[in-house]
Scaffold this motif. Structure first.
Motif, PDB file in Angstrom:
ATOM      1  N   GLU A  17      28.829 -64.609  50.555  1.00 20.03           N
ATOM      2  CA  GLU A  17      28.741 -66.087  50.790  1.00 20.03           C
ATOM      3  C   GLU A  17      28.674 -66.544  52.333  1.00 20.03           C
ATOM      4  OE1 GLU A  17      30.299 -68.369  46.574  1.00 20.03           O
ATOM      5  OE2 GLU A  17      31.821 -67.999  48.211  1.00 20.03           O
ATOM      6  N   LYS A  18      29.652 -65.625  53.045  1.00 18.35           N
ATOM      7  CA  LYS A  18      29.763 -65.885  54.401  1.00 18.35           C
ATOM      8  C   LYS A  18      28.475 -65.368  55.296  1.00 18.35           C
ATOM      9  CE  LYS A  18      32.713 -65.567  58.328  1.00 18.35           C
ATOM     10  NZ  LYS A  18      34.314 -65.282  58.957  1.00 18.35           N
ATOM     11  N   LEU A  19      28.082 -64.211  54.564  1.00 21.13           N
ATOM     12  CA  LEU A  19      26.680 -63.672  55.012  1.00 21.13           C
ATOM     13  C   LEU A  19      25.534 -64.662  55.134  1.00 21.13           C
ATOM     14  CD1 LEU A  19      24.957 -61.329  56.174  1.00 21.13           C
ATOM     15  CD2 LEU A  19      24.736 -60.681  53.511  1.00 21.13           C
ATOM     16  N   LEU A  20      25.374 -65.231  53.769  1.00 19.76           N
ATOM     17  CA  LEU A  20      24.419 -66.173  53.470  1.00 19.76           C
ATOM     18  C   LEU A  20      24.549 -67.313  54.396  1.00 19.76           C
ATOM     19  CD1 LEU A  20      24.084 -65.292  49.794  1.00 19.76           C
ATOM     20  CD2 LEU A  20      22.448 -64.594  51.720  1.00 19.76           C
ATOM     21  N   LYS A  21      25.696 -67.838  54.502  1.00 20.22           N
ATOM     22  CA  LYS A  21      25.691 -68.912  55.301  1.00 20.22           C
ATOM     23  C   LYS A  21      25.610 -68.736  56.696  1.00 20.22           C
ATOM     24  CE  LYS A  21      29.154 -72.715  56.346  1.00 20.22           C
ATOM     25  NZ  LYS A  21      30.476 -73.393  55.955  1.00 20.22           N
ATOM     26  N   LYS A  22      26.002 -67.584  57.349  1.00 21.40           N
ATOM     27  CA  LYS A  22      25.846 -67.461  58.727  1.00 21.40           C
ATOM     28  C   LYS A  22      24.413 -67.173  59.047  1.00 21.40           C
ATOM     29  CE  LYS A  22      27.331 -63.605  61.847  1.00 21.40           C
ATOM     30  NZ  LYS A  22      28.058 -64.506  62.983  1.00 21.40           N
ATOM     31  N   GLU A  23      23.573 -66.495  58.126  1.00 26.94           N
ATOM     32  CA  GLU A  23      22.166 -66.118  58.654  1.00 26.94           C
ATOM     33  C   GLU A  23      21.305 -67.263  57.796  1.00 26.94           C
ATOM     34  OE1 GLU A  23      21.208 -64.071  60.687  1.00 26.94           O
ATOM     35  OE2 GLU A  23      23.029 -63.063  61.063  1.00 26.94           O
ATOM     36  N   GLU A  24      21.738 -68.247  57.225  1.00 33.95           N
ATOM     37  CA  GLU A  24      21.097 -69.271  56.745  1.00 33.95           C
ATOM     38  C   GLU A  24      19.640 -69.709  57.507  1.00 33.95           C
ATOM     39  OE1 GLU A  24      21.031 -73.424  54.243  1.00 33.95           O
ATOM     40  OE2 GLU A  24      23.002 -72.655  55.236  1.00 33.95           O
ATOM     41  N   GLY A  25      18.462 -69.468  57.219  1.00 37.73           N
ATOM     42  CA  GLY A  25      17.292 -69.779  58.183  1.00 37.73           C
ATOM     43  C   GLY A  25      16.863 -68.868  59.165  1.00 37.73           C
ATOM     44  N   ASN A  26      17.404 -67.831  58.935  1.00 39.55           N
ATOM     45  CA  ASN A  26      17.314 -66.728  60.011  1.00 39.55           C
ATOM     46  C   ASN A  26      16.479 -65.666  59.482  1.00 39.55           C
ATOM     47  OD1 ASN A  26      17.425 -65.890  62.571  1.00 39.55           O
ATOM     48  ND2 ASN A  26      19.189 -64.494  62.198  1.00 39.55           N
ATOM     49  N   PHE A  27      16.107 -65.678  58.383  1.00 38.33           N
ATOM     50  CA  PHE A  27      15.175 -64.563  57.735  1.00 38.33           C
ATOM     51  C   PHE A  27      14.210 -65.088  56.927  1.00 38.33           C
ATOM     52  CE2 PHE A  27      18.936 -65.529  54.924  1.00 38.33           C
ATOM     53  CZ  PHE A  27      18.404 -65.501  53.621  1.00 38.33           C
ATOM     54  N   ASP A  28      13.160 -64.362  56.425  1.00 31.73           N
ATOM     55  CA  ASP A  28      12.062 -64.704  55.417  1.00 31.73           C
ATOM     56  C   ASP A  28      12.446 -64.182  54.120  1.00 31.73           C
ATOM     57  OD1 ASP A  28      10.381 -65.964  57.443  1.00 31.73           O
ATOM     58  OD2 ASP A  28      10.308 -63.957  58.374  1.00 31.73           O
ATOM     59  N   GLN A  29      13.025 -62.728  54.082  1.00 35.17           N
ATOM     60  CA  GLN A  29      13.328 -62.006  52.929  1.00 35.17           C
ATOM     61  C   GLN A  29      14.793 -61.411  52.890  1.00 35.17           C
ATOM     62  OE1 GLN A  29      10.639 -58.677  51.562  1.00 35.17           O
ATOM     63  NE2 GLN A  29      10.317 -59.974  49.910  1.00 35.17           N
ATOM     64  N   LEU A  30      15.502 -61.408  51.853  1.00 32.93           N
ATOM     65  CA  LEU A  30      16.669 -60.517  51.514  1.00 32.93           C
ATOM     66  C   LEU A  30      16.182 -59.415  51.034  1.00 32.93           C
ATOM     67  CD1 LEU A  30      19.088 -63.224  50.139  1.00 32.93           C
ATOM     68  CD2 LEU A  30      19.221 -62.192  52.434  1.00 32.93           C
ATOM     69  N   ILE A  31      16.960 -58.198  51.240  1.00 32.68           N
ATOM     70  CA  ILE A  31      16.759 -57.174  50.654  1.00 32.68           C
ATOM     71  C   ILE A  31      18.259 -56.407  50.529  1.00 32.68           C
ATOM     72  CG2 ILE A  31      16.079 -54.764  50.831  1.00 32.68           C
ATOM     73  CD1 ILE A  31      13.899 -55.481  52.514  1.00 32.68           C
ATOM     74  N   SER A  32      18.776 -56.341  49.327  1.00 34.10           N
ATOM     75  CA  SER A  32      19.965 -55.724  49.113  1.00 34.10           C
ATOM     76  C   SER A  32      19.729 -54.249  48.741  1.00 34.10           C
ATOM     77  CB  SER A  32      20.692 -56.554  47.983  1.00 34.10           C
ATOM     78  OG  SER A  32      21.830 -55.752  47.449  1.00 34.10           O
ATOM     79  N   HIS A  33      20.385 -53.342  49.191  1.00 39.41           N
ATOM     80  CA  HIS A  33      20.254 -51.786  49.002  1.00 39.41           C
ATOM     81  C   HIS A  33      21.078 -51.299  48.204  1.00 39.41           C
ATOM     82  CE1 HIS A  33      23.218 -50.593  51.742  1.00 39.41           C
ATOM     83  NE2 HIS A  33      22.526 -51.125  52.581  1.00 39.41           N
ATOM     84  N   GLY A  34      21.695 -52.042  47.152  1.00 41.19           N
ATOM     85  CA  GLY A  34      22.687 -51.381  46.201  1.00 41.19           C
ATOM     86  C   GLY A  34      23.853 -51.630  46.370  1.00 41.19           C
ATOM     87  N   ASP A  35      24.692 -51.216  45.319  1.00 41.70           N
ATOM     88  CA  ASP A  35      26.106 -51.428  45.042  1.00 41.70           C
ATOM     89  C   ASP A  35      26.613 -52.752  45.400  1.00 41.70           C
ATOM     90  OD1 ASP A  35      26.137 -48.753  44.480  1.00 41.70           O
ATOM     91  OD2 ASP A  35      27.411 -48.090  46.042  1.00 41.70           O
ATOM     92  N   VAL A  36      25.962 -53.612  44.507  1.00 43.79           N
ATOM     93  CA  VAL A  36      26.555 -55.074  44.445  1.00 43.79           C
ATOM     94  C   VAL A  36      27.907 -55.237  43.631  1.00 43.79           C
ATOM     95  CG1 VAL A  36      25.899 -57.654  43.741  1.00 43.79           C
ATOM     96  CG2 VAL A  36      24.153 -56.027  44.577  1.00 43.79           C
ATOM     97  N   VAL A  37      27.800 -54.393  42.763  1.00 41.71           N
ATOM     98  CA  VAL A  37      28.938 -54.341  41.785  1.00 41.71           C
ATOM     99  C   VAL A  37      30.042 -53.258  41.869  1.00 41.71           C
ATOM    100  CG1 VAL A  37      27.409 -54.985  39.849  1.00 41.71           C
ATOM    101  CG2 VAL A  37      27.866 -52.528  40.259  1.00 41.71           C
ATOM    102  N   ASN A  38      31.196 -53.535  41.068  1.00 43.10           N
ATOM    103  CA  ASN A  38      32.465 -52.806  41.409  1.00 43.10           C
ATOM    104  C   ASN A  38      33.399 -52.975  42.382  1.00 43.10           C
ATOM    105  OD1 ASN A  38      34.105 -51.025  39.951  1.00 43.10           O
ATOM    106  ND2 ASN A  38      33.107 -49.077  40.926  1.00 43.10           N
ATOM    107  N   TYR A  39      34.509 -52.548  42.442  1.00 41.75           N
ATOM    108  CA  TYR A  39      35.574 -52.663  43.414  1.00 41.75           C
ATOM    109  C   TYR A  39      36.183 -54.314  43.366  1.00 41.75           C
ATOM    110  CZ  TYR A  39      34.796 -48.165  45.439  1.00 41.75           C
ATOM    111  OH  TYR A  39      34.438 -46.831  45.437  1.00 41.75           O
ATOM    112  N   GLY A  40      35.492 -55.168  43.993  1.00 43.47           N
ATOM    113  CA  GLY A  40      35.941 -56.397  44.043  1.00 43.47           C
ATOM    114  C   GLY A  40      35.942 -57.234  42.801  1.00 43.47           C
ATOM    115  N   PRO A  41      36.433 -58.435  42.779  1.00 42.08           N
ATOM    116  CA  PRO A  41      36.854 -59.141  41.595  1.00 42.08           C
ATOM    117  C   PRO A  41      35.676 -59.972  41.073  1.00 42.08           C
ATOM    118  CG  PRO A  41      38.450 -59.892  43.054  1.00 42.08           C
ATOM    119  CD  PRO A  41      37.269 -59.193  43.991  1.00 42.08           C
ATOM    120  N   TRP A  42      34.318 -59.869  41.772  1.00 35.36           N
ATOM    121  CA  TRP A  42      33.482 -60.966  41.565  1.00 35.36           C
ATOM    122  C   TRP A  42      32.000 -60.144  41.396  1.00 35.36           C
ATOM    123  CZ3 TRP A  42      36.537 -61.979  45.738  1.00 35.36           C
ATOM    124  CH2 TRP A  42      37.503 -63.036  45.508  1.00 35.36           C
ATOM    125  N   SER A  43      31.974 -59.106  40.574  1.00 42.77           N
ATOM    126  CA  SER A  43      30.735 -58.623  40.533  1.00 42.77           C
ATOM    127  C   SER A  43      29.710 -59.244  39.577  1.00 42.77           C
ATOM    128  CB  SER A  43      30.872 -57.079  39.667  1.00 42.77           C
ATOM    129  OG  SER A  43      31.648 -56.215  40.034  1.00 42.77           O
TER     130      SER A  43
END
Length: 215
Positions: A17-43
């Protein structure tokens, strides 16, 4: 086109959430290259958030593969404990099943890693048959390397930096200006630890986060 490229969120919603707030309006497209899940409590929540953002490219990492198969194939006891706890609570399998393996932009192929290897700033890559420019993650260490006229970028990790646990790393690629920027920020990792405690994560998991160095 201006891309915000990141990965290895690992269920860390406050950092994402901090990433998206920090870079809001500063990109045309997001690319997430994997491992969104596991470890932290909010998969679940991290998968949902990325699914709700229009024009987002979502790629698979090894932890998505593990969640889809229902099995963590490694022997690391800490990772096994995280997997067993997080997998039981995961409800968004249908979302991650749609993730792609790779995505090409103008100068780079973006994917989780190359040949399933953990590639670090000092890894010998001379035998890896790298024949193009790559943006990868997986090792949770940010770097920018040149090998035989090919460029290899690791974005680092948003949710679980291996050097400093409260440091989130990512990159911006601006095709029009022909620039690539390595970026980072510090977030409050106590939010993650406190939620892990509240959700009764195994002690070995909580201790992993508590004992990591911080900035």
């Amino acid at each position: 086109m201006r891309y915000l490229i990141f990965g290895d969120v690992h269920g860390n919603l406050p950092a994402l959430e901090k990433l998206l707030k920090k870079e809001e309006g500063n990109f045309d497209q997001l690319i997430s290259h994997g491992d969104v899940v596991n470890y932290g409590p909010w998969s679940n929540e991290c998968v949902e958030l990325l699914n709700d953002i229009p024009n987002t490219i979502r790629l698979k990492g090894n932890h998505e593969d593990a969640f889809l198969s229902g099995n963590y194939p490694g022997s690391n006891e800490v990772v096994k404990a995280f997997f067993e706890h997080c997998y039981r609570k995961f409800k968004k399998t249908n979302f991650i099943a749609e993730y792609q393996q790779m995505y090409d932009i103008k100068k780079f192929r973006v994917q989780h890693t190359i040949s399933n290897e953990y590639i670090f700033p000092d890894t010998d890559i001379s035998k890896m048959n790298i024949k193009r420019n790559y943006v990868i993650g997986h090792s949770h260490y940010q770097f920018d390397r040149i090998f035989e006229n090919n460029r290899l970028i690791n974005t680092g990790s948003i949710g679980q930096n291996r050097k400093f646990i409260n440091l989130a790393e990512y990159i911006i690629v601006d095709e029009e200006k022909d620039i690539l920027i390595l970026k980072n920020f510090i977030y409050d990792v106590s939010l993650v630890i406190n939620e892990m405690i509240a959700e009764n994560f195994p002690k070995i998991c909580i201790d992993y986060y508590k004992t990591k160095p911080q900035l």
